[in-house]
Design a protein around this motif. Structure first.
Motif, PDB file in Angstrom:
ATOM      1  N   VAL A   1       4.229 -11.980 -12.839  1.00 48.94           N
ATOM      2  CA  VAL A   1       4.223 -10.535 -13.103  1.00 48.94           C
ATOM      3  C   VAL A   1       3.025  -9.879 -12.407  1.00 48.94           C
ATOM      4  O   VAL A   1       3.145  -8.819 -11.787  1.00 48.94           O
ATOM      5  CB  VAL A   1       4.183 -10.257 -14.621  1.00 48.94           C
ATOM      6  CG1 VAL A   1       4.061  -8.764 -14.884  1.00 48.94           C
ATOM      7  CG2 VAL A   1       5.428 -10.803 -15.296  1.00 48.94           C
ATOM      8  N   ALA A   2       1.875 -10.538 -12.479  1.00 44.17           N
ATOM      9  CA  ALA A   2       0.676  -9.976 -11.856  1.00 44.17           C
ATOM     10  C   ALA A   2       0.850  -9.875 -10.339  1.00 44.17           C
ATOM     11  O   ALA A   2       0.476  -8.870  -9.724  1.00 44.17           O
ATOM     12  CB  ALA A   2      -0.543 -10.838 -12.192  1.00 44.17           C
TER      13      ALA A   2
ATOM     14  N   ALA B   1       0.824  -1.207   0.000  1.00 42.11           N
ATOM     15  CA  ALA B   1       0.000   0.000   0.000  1.00 42.11           C
ATOM     16  C   ALA B   1       0.855   1.252   0.000  1.00 42.11           C
ATOM     17  O   ALA B   1       1.881   1.322   0.633  1.00 42.11           O
ATOM     18  CB  ALA B   1      -0.873  -0.006   1.225  1.00 42.11           C
TER      19      ALA B   1
ATOM     20  N   TYR C   1       1.342 -14.877 -14.235  1.00 42.74           N
ATOM     21  CA  TYR C   1       0.880 -14.759 -12.846  1.00 42.74           C
ATOM     22  C   TYR C   1       1.961 -14.134 -11.958  1.00 42.74           C
ATOM     23  O   TYR C   1       1.657 -13.338 -11.074  1.00 42.74           O
ATOM     24  CB  TYR C   1       0.479 -16.123 -12.296  1.00 42.74           C
ATOM     25  CG  TYR C   1      -0.913 -16.566 -12.690  1.00 42.74           C
ATOM     26  CD1 TYR C   1      -1.711 -15.795 -13.537  1.00 42.74           C
ATOM     27  CD2 TYR C   1      -1.455 -17.746 -12.195  1.00 42.74           C
ATOM     28  CE1 TYR C   1      -2.975 -16.202 -13.898  1.00 42.74           C
ATOM     29  CE2 TYR C   1      -2.734 -18.157 -12.539  1.00 42.74           C
ATOM     30  CZ  TYR C   1      -3.491 -17.392 -13.388  1.00 42.74           C
ATOM     31  OH  TYR C   1      -4.747 -17.787 -13.732  1.00 42.74           O
TER      32      TYR C   1
ATOM     33  N   GLY D   1       6.910  -6.720 -10.607  1.00 42.38           N
ATOM     34  CA  GLY D   1       5.942  -6.385 -11.641  1.00 42.38           C
ATOM     35  C   GLY D   1       6.507  -5.804 -12.918  1.00 42.38           C
ATOM     36  O   GLY D   1       5.818  -5.731 -13.919  1.00 42.38           O
TER      37      GLY D   1
ATOM     38  N   ARG E   1      -2.435  -8.207  -3.982  1.00 41.88           N
ATOM     39  CA  ARG E   1      -3.817  -8.228  -3.511  1.00 41.88           C
ATOM     40  C   ARG E   1      -4.787  -8.314  -4.698  1.00 41.88           C
ATOM     41  O   ARG E   1      -5.793  -9.021  -4.634  1.00 41.88           O
ATOM     42  CB  ARG E   1      -4.051  -6.950  -2.698  1.00 41.88           C
ATOM     43  CG  ARG E   1      -5.431  -6.775  -2.160  1.00 41.88           C
ATOM     44  CD  ARG E   1      -5.697  -7.679  -0.971  1.00 41.88           C
ATOM     45  NE  ARG E   1      -7.055  -7.449  -0.488  1.00 41.88           N
ATOM     46  CZ  ARG E   1      -7.893  -8.415  -0.133  1.00 41.88           C
ATOM     47  NH1 ARG E   1      -7.520  -9.661  -0.150  1.00 41.88           N
ATOM     48  NH2 ARG E   1      -9.111  -8.128   0.279  1.00 41.88           N
ATOM     49  N   VAL E   2      -4.467  -7.606  -5.773  1.00 44.86           N
ATOM     50  CA  VAL E   2      -5.317  -7.681  -6.966  1.00 44.86           C
ATOM     51  C   VAL E   2      -5.308  -9.109  -7.499  1.00 44.86           C
ATOM     52  O   VAL E   2      -6.352  -9.659  -7.849  1.00 44.86           O
ATOM     53  CB  VAL E   2      -4.832  -6.700  -8.059  1.00 44.86           C
ATOM     54  CG1 VAL E   2      -5.751  -6.769  -9.269  1.00 44.86           C
ATOM     55  CG2 VAL E   2      -4.757  -5.291  -7.531  1.00 44.86           C
ATOM     56  N   ALA E   3      -4.114  -9.700  -7.547  1.00 41.22           N
ATOM     57  CA  ALA E   3      -3.995 -11.065  -8.046  1.00 41.22           C
ATOM     58  C   ALA E   3      -4.834 -12.008  -7.188  1.00 41.22           C
ATOM     59  O   ALA E   3      -5.565 -12.854  -7.694  1.00 41.22           O
ATOM     60  CB  ALA E   3      -2.533 -11.500  -8.031  1.00 41.22           C
ATOM     61  N   GLN E   4      -4.756 -11.818  -5.881  1.00 39.61           N
ATOM     62  CA  GLN E   4      -5.496 -12.682  -4.967  1.00 39.61           C
ATOM     63  C   GLN E   4      -6.996 -12.522  -5.189  1.00 39.61           C
ATOM     64  O   GLN E   4      -7.732 -13.503  -5.255  1.00 39.61           O
ATOM     65  CB  GLN E   4      -5.117 -12.289  -3.544  1.00 39.61           C
ATOM     66  CG  GLN E   4      -5.622 -13.233  -2.500  1.00 39.61           C
ATOM     67  CD  GLN E   4      -5.520 -12.617  -1.122  1.00 39.61           C
ATOM     68  OE1 GLN E   4      -5.182 -11.430  -0.977  1.00 39.61           O
ATOM     69  NE2 GLN E   4      -5.819 -13.376  -0.117  1.00 39.61           N
ATOM     70  N   LEU E   5      -7.455 -11.277  -5.330  1.00 42.70           N
ATOM     71  CA  LEU E   5      -8.884 -11.029  -5.524  1.00 42.70           C
ATOM     72  C   LEU E   5      -9.334 -11.414  -6.928  1.00 42.70           C
ATOM     73  O   LEU E   5     -10.526 -11.444  -7.209  1.00 42.70           O
ATOM     74  CB  LEU E   5      -9.214  -9.566  -5.250  1.00 42.70           C
ATOM     75  CG  LEU E   5      -9.244  -9.178  -3.770  1.00 42.70           C
ATOM     76  CD1 LEU E   5      -9.454  -7.696  -3.595  1.00 42.70           C
ATOM     77  CD2 LEU E   5     -10.333  -9.957  -3.039  1.00 42.70           C
ATOM     78  N   SER E   6      -8.369 -11.695  -7.824  1.00 40.42           N
ATOM     79  CA  SER E   6      -8.738 -12.191  -9.138  1.00 40.42           C
ATOM     80  C   SER E   6      -8.792 -13.711  -9.132  1.00 40.42           C
ATOM     81  O   SER E   6      -8.933 -14.330 -10.172  1.00 40.42           O
ATOM     82  CB  SER E   6      -7.721 -11.716 -10.184  1.00 40.42           C
ATOM     83  OG  SER E   6      -7.704 -10.316 -10.235  1.00 40.42           O
TER      84      SER E   6
ATOM     85  N   GLY F   1       3.036  -7.010  -9.611  1.00 39.28           N
ATOM     86  CA  GLY F   1       2.371  -5.734  -9.859  1.00 39.28           C
ATOM     87  C   GLY F   1       1.352  -5.392  -8.804  1.00 39.28           C
ATOM     88  O   GLY F   1       1.128  -4.225  -8.485  1.00 39.28           O
ATOM     89  N   GLY F   2       0.701  -6.387  -8.248  1.00 38.67           N
ATOM     90  CA  GLY F   2      -0.320  -6.148  -7.222  1.00 38.67           C
ATOM     91  C   GLY F   2      -0.784  -7.467  -6.646  1.00 38.67           C
ATOM     92  O   GLY F   2      -1.680  -8.105  -7.174  1.00 38.67           O
TER      93      GLY F   2
END
Lengths: 525, 340
Positions: B212-213, B2, B210, B283, B219-224, B216-217
């Motif tokens: 790279v994702a 964050a 994955y 990332g 938390r975003v990867a986890q929520l995806s 890059g983020g």
């Protein structure tokens, strides 16, 4: 008598005007209530009064003298104190250290900290507040109401330490995490503060609390003062109307849509989550309290509620991002269990509102973001069985999504460089191409300009028409009314209303009343 | 991950700030691509001018043999850096692998092929340990791999009993120093092949995408719905396996395993990754870039040697060059969130 006042105060974040020409004064020995919808400018106002933000134009004065403070600590030195929603204490420091944090220089003796003096003064404060606290204990041993009470005590004591005649205490929605009896205690402390000669500002959504303690009330709406006067001049209906401001519109755009007789797609029963983590110990009630709901195929259901109503937790429970303490969910009659990933595979999509941190990866391309949730193999996936990426398929899907949602970007552009509206479209596109059975969305149009907002509504309606059920939460009342087939209102973790928006056009006034809760039990219609 | 202020500021003030930031990233990307190439050309030109022996056929072959193990060790670790973590145990794993290989070959008379497989298994186990510490026990990878590296070094000292072990086997030397293609030592050939494979995997496989994702983020990867823990485990295992391969070939090239075999490879590998253009905050970058960093580090070390610069001075030059490289390629906005 001293006075903290602002005149002609305007504050703008780039092009967005958060406060416009606001006049307000807080005199010592009175309590001024400040009320307004989310985004009305209440927090900005408190931020300016407490030195954390600086007005674009207009003046802030104490006793007629311009208040020139660079930060919160300097505001403290002028006697201005703020009680934050979440007490600004450092858990690992001792109570007395926390109480005098930032003012240690007042306790210097031969260049060293005179701890015994600090402890003595802290003990006196604790005794005055009638708290059972050992000031040498670390702060995190005490619960939320106690920490808050200590903050209030600190505010009472501060002027005397600093040798000021009186102080000002700004309460920023302090009752959100409190139980009823704790609220009563806090309100009585406010009255004590007032009696001791302090000027008090009290921001709250709960009207009854304002009526209980305030001498005057100021109503903010979209950055303007839309009403101000003695408490006796207001009643709940009048306040609601002023807060909402817009003509109580009976919606023009009601979308009468056939109610399908098919069994509901998503059924939640008694969903409950208790706060157990130590950091949430101040929230003592259930954050989501036995919520049951049903959503039909292709239905759009919006959930409204104030901050802390539990609406976002409810969404995250269903998405699988949080674990329920009790209750269950079924999707098309089958239990919906397991991790977020398992639920995604069953057809759940979740679009969080904190875009930069949770919904998109700014450094990656539009194509990479759109394929992010679909890296698996199979029909919807972007890789084959042995894990080789299907680049051409990714390009094709990305182009189709860019076209369908009118995203103004090329597939290879980094998402971070796009506007808020286009970023949000990418966040939605990531799931839309999967044709999810249920789409869960937090604030579908937060930080999106008006034009893109309308487009996003259109895409969501189209998605629902194709059979996706949409459950979303929003802080935007017109959005709640405009987009939903049905509106649910949550308050204090519970579901308090289930309103049909198709047959009966809702208005903002009644929604606000439901979110805040009437002080007396009284029927709405 | 964050780096946000208050919500209010975010809602209204973040858009222009974000724009600026990503313009910065793009220019950073360009710099990260071109600067190593320019620096490499300048260095080669300088050393060639200063000392003609630098560009002799023999020295080029020697450089290739030096670059091979470093490339192998850096390649796997690139994925760990790319996902926003770091692997500080690679040098220890490489040395442990060489030690194990030496003991199996020399003391137990195992065939080179079997010994190689054994080191692969060793690498996988070491990677699993790192992954377990970092994902399940949630120890920051920086400290987890620093600590596990110490453990692996200790095990290696036990295996070697603290002294060098000579491998008396011509076949093993042939593996690394032989030249299937003239002038190109086999170890370099293998490393370049591995580079090609991993570069493709980086951009054209689920695993690479994955990673790279996640960088890059996360938390975003986890929520995806990405199985973040699983893919992080793969990356740590890949890193250690390649470190083990690098260690085995180092043994093959030198013909003996010594406790100090891997000295210097930790800094060199991280330098190669970062100089190549993979961001320490994750990332950005990729395995394809790392070969440039390896070339740069190798040319620098070898050139300084050939020009007769004192080893003491070499250390200083290397350190300074790495700092300059990081300064010119780093994404300053993400400085606050680095080092994890």
């Amino acid at each position: 008598m001293s006075e903290l006042s602002v005149k002609g105060l305007t504050f703008a974040f780039s092009s967005f005007v958060a406060l416009k020409n606001v006049d307000l004064s807080i005199r010592s020995g009175e309590i001024v209530g400040i009320i307004g919808e989310n985004g009305a400018g209440k927090s900005t106002l408190l931020n300016i009064l407490s030195g954390t933000l600086h007005a674009t134009s207009g003046s802030v004065t104490v006793d007629g003298e311009a208040l020139a403070v660079k930060n919160y600590n300097e505001a403290n030195l002028k006697g201005i104190w703020r009680i934050f929603q979440d007490p600004a204490t450092i858990p690992n420091l001792r109570v007395y250290e926390n109480l005098f944090l930032g003012h240690e220089s007042k306790f210097l003796r031969f260049g060293l900290l005179n701890k015994s003096a600090m402890i003595q003064l802290a003990r006196k404060l604790v005794a005055d507040m009638q708290l059972r606290v050992d000031v040498r204990d670390v702060m995190h041993k005490y619960d939320f109401p106690t920490r808050q009470a200590l903050e209030v005590g600190k505010a009472t004591l501060l002027p005397s330490i600093l040798g000021l005649s009186s102080g000002y205490v700004l309460f920023d929605e302090p009752t959100t995490g409190l139980t009823r009896s704790e609220v009563t205690l806090l309100l009585s402390r406010m009255r004590q503060l007032k009696a001791s000669g302090a000027g008090v500002a009290f921001v709250s959504h709960r009207l009854q609390e304002l009526f209980d303690v305030c001498d005057r009330i100021v109503v903010l709406k979209d950055g303007h003062v839309v009403g101000a006067g003695a408490t006796a001049e207001f009643d709940e209906d009048k306040l609601h109307r002023m807060m909402v401001g817009r003509d109580v519109q009976n919606l023009a755009e009601v979308k009468p849509r056939a109610r399908s007789d098919a069994p509901p797609r998503l059924v939640a029963k008694d969903l409950t989550i208790y706060a157990t983590a130590a950091k949430d110990a101040h929230i003592r009630r259930a954050e989501v309290d036995h919520v049951s709901l049903e959503i039909g195929t292709g239905e759009i259901v919006g959930i409204g509620g104030l901050l802390g109503s539990g609406k976002n937790h409810l969404l995250r429970l269903i998405a699988g991002d949080m674990r329920a303490s009790g209750g269950g969910v079924t999707l098309d009659g089958r239990p919906l269990l397991g991790s977020l990933k398992a639920r995604k595979d069953l057809g759940i999509a979740f679009v969080p509102s904190d875009r930069g941190r949770e919904a998109i990866v700014g450094a990656l391309s539009v194509a990479s973001n759109i394929s992010l949730a679909s890296g698996h193999s199979g029909a919807l996936g972007f890789s084959n069985r042995i894990g080789i990426w299907r680049g051409r398929h990714e390009q094709a899907v990305t182009k189709a999504m860019i076209k369908e949602l009118a995203i103004k970007a090329s597939p290879e552009q980094t998402v971070g460089s796009l506007s808020g509206g286009n970023q949000q479209k990418v966040a939605l596109a990531k799931w839309i191409h999967r044709d999810p059975r249920v789409m869960l969305i937090e604030n579908p149009t937060a930080g999106v300009d008006v034009g893109a907002k309308v487009e996003i509504y259109r895409h969501l309606l189209a998605l629902a028409a194709r059979g996706t059920s949409i459950l979303y939460v929003t802080d935007d009342l017109p959005e709640l009314i405009r987009l939903s087939d049905r509106v649910l209102i949550m308050r204090d973790g519970g579901l308090v209303a289930n309103l049909d928006n198709r047959s009966h056009a809702l208005n903002e006034h009644e929604l606000v009343a439901l979110m805040i809760g009437r002080s007396q039990a009284q029927s709405l219609h | 991950m964050a780096h946000k202020q208050t919500t209010t500021l975010d809602d209204f003030g973040a858009a222009p700030a974000a724009d600026k930031r990503f313009r910065f990233v793009i220019s950073r990307e360009q710099r990260a691509t071109w600067l190593p190439l320019v620096a490499l050309a300048v260095l080669i030109g300088y050393f060639a001018f200063k000392q003609h022996a630098f560009v002799s056929g023999l020295n080029i072959t020697v450089m290739g043999a030096q670059a091979g193990p470093l490339l192998l060790i850096s390649l796997g670790a690139t994925f760990v850096v790319l996902m926003g973590s770091i692997d500080l145990s690679v040098a220890a794993v490489a040395t442990l692998s060489a030690a194990l290989g030496a003991v199996l070959l020399q003391t137990f008379g195992m065939s080179p092929g079997l010994a190689f497989v054994a080191t692969l298994v060793l690498g996988a186990v070491c990677g699993l340990v790192n992954a377990l510490l970092s994902t399940v026990l949630r120890v920051p990878s920086f400290i987890a791999t620093l600590a596990s590296g110490s453990v692996f070094t200790g095990v290696m000292l036990h295996v070697l009993d603290g002294s060098a072990l000579l491998v008396d086997n011509d076949a093993i030397s042939e593996i690394a120093n032989g030249q299937i293609i003239p002038m190109i030592p086999n170890v370099l050939l293998l490393a370049v092949l591995a580079w090609g494979a991993l570069a493709v995997a980086n951009s054209h496989s689920r695993f690479g995408r994955y990673i790279v994702a996640i960088g890059g983020g996360e938390r975003v990867a986890q929520l995806s719905g990405i199985a973040v823990t699983r893919y992080k485990t793969y990356a740590f295992m890949l890193s250690s396996v390649f470190a083990a391969i690098g260690g085995y070939f180092l043994l093959a090239r030198l013909g003996s395993a010594t406790p100090s075999l891997g000295d210097g490879y930790l800094l060199d590998s991280i330098a190669a990754i970062v100089v190549g253009g993979t961001s320490l905050s994750g990332g950005v970058g990729g395995a394809s870039r790392t070969i440039l960093g390896v070339a740069l580090i190798t040319v620098l070390s070898n050139g300084l040697n050939v020009c007769g610069v004192s080893p003491f001075t070499q250390e200083i030059v290397k350190g300074v060059v790495i700092v300059i490289a990081v300064l010119t390629t780093i994404d300053r906005v993400s400085l606050q969130q680095i080092v994890k």
